[in-house]
Design a protein around this motif. Structure first.
Motif, mmCIF file in Angstrom:
data_model
loop_
_atom_site.group_PDB
_atom_site.id
_atom_site.type_symbol
_atom_site.label_atom_id
_atom_site.label_comp_id
_atom_site.label_asym_id
_atom_site.label_seq_id
_atom_site.Cartn_x
_atom_site.Cartn_y
_atom_site.Cartn_z
ATOM 1 N N GLU A 86 50.796 46.786 41.434
ATOM 2 C CA GLU A 86 50.526 47.674 42.560
ATOM 3 C C GLU A 86 50.736 49.146 42.210
ATOM 4 O O GLU A 86 50.642 49.998 43.081
ATOM 5 C CB GLU A 86 51.410 47.299 43.749
ATOM 6 C CG GLU A 86 51.129 45.917 44.298
ATOM 7 C CD GLU A 86 51.972 45.584 45.516
ATOM 8 O OE1 GLU A 86 51.695 44.560 46.155
ATOM 9 O OE2 GLU A 86 52.915 46.348 45.823
ATOM 10 N N GLY A 87 51.037 49.422 40.942
ATOM 11 C CA GLY A 87 51.172 50.797 40.509
ATOM 12 C C GLY A 87 52.589 51.282 40.285
ATOM 13 O O GLY A 87 52.798 52.429 39.893
ATOM 14 N N TRP A 88 53.575 50.414 40.508
ATOM 15 C CA TRP A 88 54.952 50.800 40.237
ATOM 16 C C TRP A 88 55.164 50.907 38.727
ATOM 17 O O TRP A 88 54.530 50.204 37.941
ATOM 18 C CB TRP A 88 55.919 49.757 40.781
ATOM 19 C CG TRP A 88 56.082 49.730 42.263
ATOM 20 C CD1 TRP A 88 55.121 49.447 43.188
ATOM 21 C CD2 TRP A 88 57.294 49.958 43.000
ATOM 22 N NE1 TRP A 88 55.642 49.478 44.458
ATOM 23 C CE2 TRP A 88 56.975 49.794 44.373
ATOM 24 C CE3 TRP A 88 58.597 50.268 42.648
ATOM 25 C CZ2 TRP A 88 57.932 49.940 45.375
ATOM 26 C CZ3 TRP A 88 59.549 50.408 43.647
ATOM 27 C CH2 TRP A 88 59.212 50.260 44.989
ATOM 28 N N GLU A 89 56.091 51.773 38.336
ATOM 29 C CA GLU A 89 56.567 51.798 36.953
ATOM 30 C C GLU A 89 57.822 50.945 36.894
ATOM 31 O O GLU A 89 58.765 51.160 37.656
ATOM 32 C CB GLU A 89 56.882 53.232 36.521
ATOM 33 C CG GLU A 89 57.335 53.334 35.069
ATOM 34 C CD GLU A 89 57.531 54.767 34.627
ATOM 35 O OE1 GLU A 89 58.462 55.014 33.828
ATOM 36 O OE2 GLU A 89 56.767 55.640 35.082
ATOM 37 N N VAL A 90 57.843 49.959 36.017
ATOM 38 C CA VAL A 90 58.960 49.024 35.968
ATOM 39 C C VAL A 90 59.525 48.952 34.551
ATOM 40 O O VAL A 90 58.832 49.223 33.570
ATOM 41 C CB VAL A 90 58.534 47.614 36.448
ATOM 42 C CG1 VAL A 90 58.051 47.659 37.889
ATOM 43 C CG2 VAL A 90 57.466 47.016 35.543
#
Length: 369
Positions: A86-90
């Motif tokens: 979903e576009g998060w940086e993890v």
């Protein structure tokens, strides 16, 4: 507990326990490498801001003292991979020393990570030890302590419990309906509060099957006496099979459970796995009682993102969107049993079946653990 036969298997000490365990090839639970690698800190800006970066990304980090490569930790990481889509940086960081854990927490806060997740009471304690400094310097960072029944001792933190009672209830029901014997084996690592929620969930499911299906199944519970020693797991399963007439063994023995599964494969026993789907390990694992760590990570991140009130503690289970079992495993059951299992899950979700009735009221809240 009525109908319970319990014993402890005394085994010789093995040559030490593993710091982590590499998962056999063929896993489909999503244990791909973390972006930026695990261990060393990389990526992110160093401005000290805990707000999203200029590109609008939210950032979530997982700091664990247990190496990836087992279903439990990998299932947690699945939640992060869903956020990444979903576009998060993890990022996932494996830290085995307390001092290193504290350094990584500070580094992730400085790198602008909005959410920092930990698992286990050791990493929770590390964050709490430096909690005042973190709140002062990074007031917008929120901490989620996964898989703990203890409320946080600091502000800006939430303890997250993923209760296995419901999925184990379903697994106990499945075992009772599929075994051809009168006795079902249950193997745990150690007799601890958290493990008892697995254990009594299985008992409740077996007794529910007895009541509703006119059965008279009992169980035998034993322990590998280790979280990580696969040899002990193997030997414990062999000993149980030698001493009791079983054809089905439920395990919730963490990494030592890989040894239990190996023994079941060698002995021709049917096995029920735990945490994530373990059918990839060997076909003897015909069912897995899932502990939906991925759902908890995904939902808590979205709750924070949506500005919802988080509170000190949150609990997730089947009724809150977790998975009780791996859907393709239904094909491993006789058609009539599969239909009953699906109906049971739906009944648990809509509240028409109460898994804590008939002698398990003490387990209705996680404080019973």
């Amino acid at each position: 507990m009525k109908k319970m036969i319990a014993f402890a298997l005394v085994l010789a000490l093995a040559a030490g326990s593993m710091a982590g365990c590499s998962k056999p090839s063929g896993n489909t639970s999503g244990s791909g490498a973390a972006p930026g690698g695990s261990g060393a800190v990389s990526g992110g800006d160093a401005s000290g801001s805990s707000a999203p970066k200029a590109d609008g990304k939210y950032k979530a980090c997982f700091i664990t003292s247990v190496a990836r490569g087992n279903e439990f930790i990998d299932l947690i990481w699945e939640g992060f991979l869903s956020l990444e889509k979903e576009g998060w940086e993890v990022k996932c960081i494996e830290c085995f020393e307390t001092a290193e854990q504290a350094e990584q927490v500070y580094a992730m806060c400085q790198a602008g990570y909005n959410l920092i997740y930990t698992n286990g009471d050791d990493t929770k304690a590390t964050v709490e030890d430096i909690g005042e400094e973190l709140l002062r310097d990074y007031p917008d960072v929120h901490f989620f302590f996964l898989d703990t029944y203890e409320e946080p001792q600091i502000d800006n933190a939430t303890s997250v419990t993923i209760d296995p009672f419901e999925s184990c209830f379903v697994a106990g029901y499945v075992a009772a309906l599929t075994t051809e014997k009168d006795l079902i084996g249950i193997m745990e690592p150690l007799d601890t509060a958290i493990m008892q929620r697995f254990e009594y969930g299985y008992y409740a499911g077996i007794e529910y099957a007895n009541r509703t299906e006119g059965l008279n199944k009992t169980w035998i519970t034993a322990y590998t006496n280790s979280w990580n020693d696969t040899t002990k797991g193997y030997e414990a399963a062999v000993a149980m099979n030698s001493n009791y007439d079983i054809d089905t063994l439920i395990h919730c023995a963490y990494i030592s459970g890989y040894g239990v599964i190996s023994a079941c494969a060698d002995l021709g026993l049917k096995c029920v796995g735990v945490d994530g789907w373990q059918g990839y390990i060997d076909p003897c694992v015909f069912w897995s009682a899932l502990k939906s760590m991925d759902v908890a990570v995904y939902k808590t991140a979205h709750s924070w993102m949506n500005g919802e009130e988080l509170g000190a503690a949150l609990e997730y289970g089947v009724r809150s969107g977790g998975n009780a079992y791996y859907e393709p495993d239904l094909k491993n059951l006789p058609a009539d049993v599969a239909e009953k299992v699906v109906a049971l899950k739906e009944s648990i979700m809509n509240g028409t079946v109460d898994v804590f009735e008939n002698g398990y009221e003490d387990w209705r809240t996680s404080s019973a653990a």
